[in-house]
Motif scaffolding. Structure first.
Motif, PDB file in Angstrom:
ATOM      1  N   ALA A  33       0.831  -1.222   0.000  1.00 53.84           N
ATOM      2  CA  ALA A  33       0.000   0.000   0.000  1.00 53.84           C
ATOM      3  C   ALA A  33       0.861   1.265   0.000  1.00 53.84           C
ATOM      4  O   ALA A  33       0.703   2.143  -0.856  1.00 53.84           O
ATOM      5  N   CYS A  34       1.793   1.385   0.958  1.00 57.32           N
ATOM      6  CA  CYS A  34       2.586   2.623   1.075  1.00 57.32           C
ATOM      7  C   CYS A  34       4.001   2.489   0.521  1.00 57.32           C
ATOM      8  O   CYS A  34       4.701   3.490   0.368  1.00 57.32           O
ATOM      9  N   GLY A  35       4.457   1.269   0.231  1.00 59.30           N
ATOM     10  CA  GLY A  35       5.758   1.051  -0.369  1.00 59.30           C
ATOM     11  C   GLY A  35       6.929   1.037   0.608  1.00 59.30           C
ATOM     12  O   GLY A  35       8.066   0.798   0.211  1.00 59.30           O
ATOM     13  N   ARG A  36       6.681   1.296   1.884  1.00 61.37           N
ATOM     14  CA  ARG A  36       7.780   1.328   2.861  1.00 61.37           C
ATOM     15  C   ARG A  36       8.242  -0.091   3.180  1.00 61.37           C
ATOM     16  O   ARG A  36       7.488  -1.050   3.089  1.00 61.37           O
ATOM     17  N   ARG A  37       9.504  -0.185   3.586  1.00 65.99           N
ATOM     18  CA  ARG A  37      10.107  -1.468   3.924  1.00 65.99           C
ATOM     19  C   ARG A  37      10.301  -1.571   5.430  1.00 65.99           C
ATOM     20  O   ARG A  37      10.545  -0.573   6.103  1.00 65.99           O
ATOM     21  N   PHE A  38      10.271  -2.800   5.933  1.00 65.49           N
ATOM     22  CA  PHE A  38      10.512  -3.057   7.348  1.00 65.49           C
ATOM     23  C   PHE A  38      11.021  -4.482   7.504  1.00 65.49           C
ATOM     24  O   PHE A  38      10.963  -5.290   6.577  1.00 65.49           O
ATOM     25  N   THR A  39      11.549  -4.767   8.682  1.00 65.08           N
ATOM     26  CA  THR A  39      12.154  -6.069   8.965  1.00 65.08           C
ATOM     27  C   THR A  39      11.351  -6.790  10.044  1.00 65.08           C
ATOM     28  O   THR A  39      10.917  -6.176  11.014  1.00 65.08           O
ATOM     29  N   THR A  40      11.165  -8.093   9.848  1.00 73.66           N
ATOM     30  CA  THR A  40      10.547  -8.939  10.877  1.00 73.66           C
ATOM     31  C   THR A  40      11.495 -10.107  11.144  1.00 73.66           C
ATOM     32  O   THR A  40      12.354 -10.425  10.327  1.00 73.66           O
ATOM     33  N   TYR A  41      11.303 -10.730  12.301  1.00 74.31           N
ATOM     34  CA  TYR A  41      12.100 -11.906  12.668  1.00 74.31           C
ATOM     35  C   TYR A  41      11.146 -13.035  13.016  1.00 74.31           C
ATOM     36  O   TYR A  41      10.167 -12.848  13.739  1.00 74.31           O
ATOM     37  N   GLU A  42      11.455 -14.213  12.511  1.00 73.59           N
ATOM     38  CA  GLU A  42      10.651 -15.401  12.789  1.00 73.59           C
ATOM     39  C   GLU A  42      11.486 -16.336  13.652  1.00 73.59           C
ATOM     40  O   GLU A  42      12.609 -16.674  13.306  1.00 73.59           O
ATOM     41  N   THR A  43      10.925 -16.735  14.799  1.00 73.63           N
ATOM     42  CA  THR A  43      11.614 -17.657  15.704  1.00 73.63           C
ATOM     43  C   THR A  43      10.674 -18.795  16.074  1.00 73.63           C
ATOM     44  O   THR A  43       9.457 -18.679  15.967  1.00 73.63           O
ATOM     45  N   VAL A  44      11.261 -19.877  16.527  1.00 71.20           N
ATOM     46  CA  VAL A  44      10.483 -21.020  16.993  1.00 71.20           C
ATOM     47  C   VAL A  44       9.926 -20.682  18.369  1.00 71.20           C
ATOM     48  O   VAL A  44      10.656 -20.207  19.251  1.00 71.20           O
ATOM     49  N   GLU A  45       8.652 -20.926  18.539  1.00 66.80           N
ATOM     50  CA  GLU A  45       8.036 -20.713  19.839  1.00 66.80           C
ATOM     51  C   GLU A  45       8.004 -22.050  20.573  1.00 66.80           C
ATOM     52  O   GLU A  45       7.315 -22.981  20.149  1.00 66.80           O
ATOM     53  N   GLU A  46       8.805 -22.148  21.615  1.00 72.33           N
ATOM     54  CA  GLU A  46       8.822 -23.385  22.386  1.00 72.33           C
ATOM     55  C   GLU A  46       7.705 -23.354  23.406  1.00 72.33           C
ATOM     56  O   GLU A  46       7.490 -22.349  24.079  1.00 72.33           O
ATOM     57  N   THR A  47       7.005 -24.481  23.488  1.00 68.13           N
ATOM     58  CA  THR A  47       5.933 -24.562  24.462  1.00 68.13           C
ATOM     59  C   THR A  47       6.513 -24.727  25.855  1.00 68.13           C
ATOM     60  O   THR A  47       7.564 -25.316  26.040  1.00 68.13           O
ATOM     61  N   GLN A  48       5.831 -24.208  26.814  1.00 69.78           N
ATOM     62  CA  GLN A  48       6.221 -24.356  28.214  1.00 69.78           C
ATOM     63  C   GLN A  48       5.723 -25.710  28.687  1.00 69.78           C
ATOM     64  O   GLN A  48       4.554 -25.863  29.013  1.00 69.78           O
ATOM     65  N   LEU A  49       6.594 -26.682  28.685  1.00 70.73           N
ATOM     66  CA  LEU A  49       6.251 -28.030  29.120  1.00 70.73           C
ATOM     67  C   LEU A  49       6.193 -28.050  30.643  1.00 70.73           C
ATOM     68  O   LEU A  49       7.103 -27.570  31.305  1.00 70.73           O
ATOM     69  N   ARG A  50       5.102 -28.600  31.176  1.00 73.60           N
ATOM     70  CA  ARG A  50       4.938 -28.659  32.624  1.00 73.60           C
ATOM     71  C   ARG A  50       4.896 -30.106  33.086  1.00 73.60           C
ATOM     72  O   ARG A  50       4.446 -30.982  32.376  1.00 73.60           O
ATOM     73  N   VAL A  51       5.385 -30.317  34.296  1.00 73.09           N
ATOM     74  CA  VAL A  51       5.432 -31.650  34.893  1.00 73.09           C
ATOM     75  C   VAL A  51       4.387 -31.727  35.991  1.00 73.09           C
ATOM     76  O   VAL A  51       4.296 -30.840  36.844  1.00 73.09           O
ATOM     77  N   ILE A  52       3.578 -32.793  35.942  1.00 71.99           N
ATOM     78  CA  ILE A  52       2.581 -33.040  36.982  1.00 71.99           C
ATOM     79  C   ILE A  52       3.225 -33.956  38.010  1.00 71.99           C
ATOM     80  O   ILE A  52       3.573 -35.100  37.719  1.00 71.99           O
TER      81      ILE A  52
END
Length: 167
Positions: A33-52
């Motif tokens: 739409a506006c032609g501007r540039r920007f940067t994004t970062y993609e990372t792995v989202e690790e789940t918070q594993l919980r112990v019962i």
């Protein structure tokens, strides 16, 4: 991805590359739409594993606790730190591949016992004596007999057999 300048949802990726440490991907984007540039970062989202725990309480998974339990069971045995780390890695991988957000201490204990049974029978018995909380000598002996029966004919520390190649 919304443009941070004009909030348009129409953007395109112009370049993608791994970051130097390899933990994320850097993407250069351009707003259509506006032609501007920007940067994004993609990372792995690790789940918070919980112990019962046995009492029903929950805490975050901590592989150090597994390692420490295995180290105690393997004390004064001919087992290297690398072997212990491999066992811990296999156990953690099995837990995380289960795709469940929570895992019981019973499940973790069974996984540790399965690994120790193949690694070192004495370490297995040591761990089992704590994990299974044997109430008397009879239940402890039953576990030993089951282990010995499952390893009949094999050269193991519990079988008392010597290597048959000696002349």
């Amino acid at each position: 991805m919304k443009c941070p300048y004009c909030n348009s949802p129409d953007t395109k990726v112009t370049d993608s590359r791994d970051t130097d440490d390899g933990t994320s991907i850097r993407r250069r984007r351009q707003c259509l739409a506006c032609g501007r540039r920007f940067t994004t970062y993609e990372t792995v989202e690790e789940t918070q594993l919980r112990v019962i725990k046995k009492d029903g309480s929950r805490e975050l998974f901590d592989r150090t606790k597994i390692r420490n339990g295995i180290i105690r069971a393997c004390e004064k045995r001919n087992i290297t730190s690398a072997q212990i780390e491999e066992v811990v890695n296999r156990i953690e991988k099995k837990i995380r591949n289960g795709l469940e957000p929570e895992v019981s201490t019973e499940t973790i204990g069974r996984l540790v016992m399965d690994e120790l049974k193949d690694l070192d029978q004495v370490a297995y018995v040591r761990f089992a004596s704590v994990y299974r909380e044997f109430k008397d000598i009879g239940s402890f002996m039953s576990e030993l007999e089951a282990l010995m029966n499952s390893h009949k004919g094999k050269d193991t520390p519990l079988s008392g057999r010597k290597d048959s190649h000696e002349h």
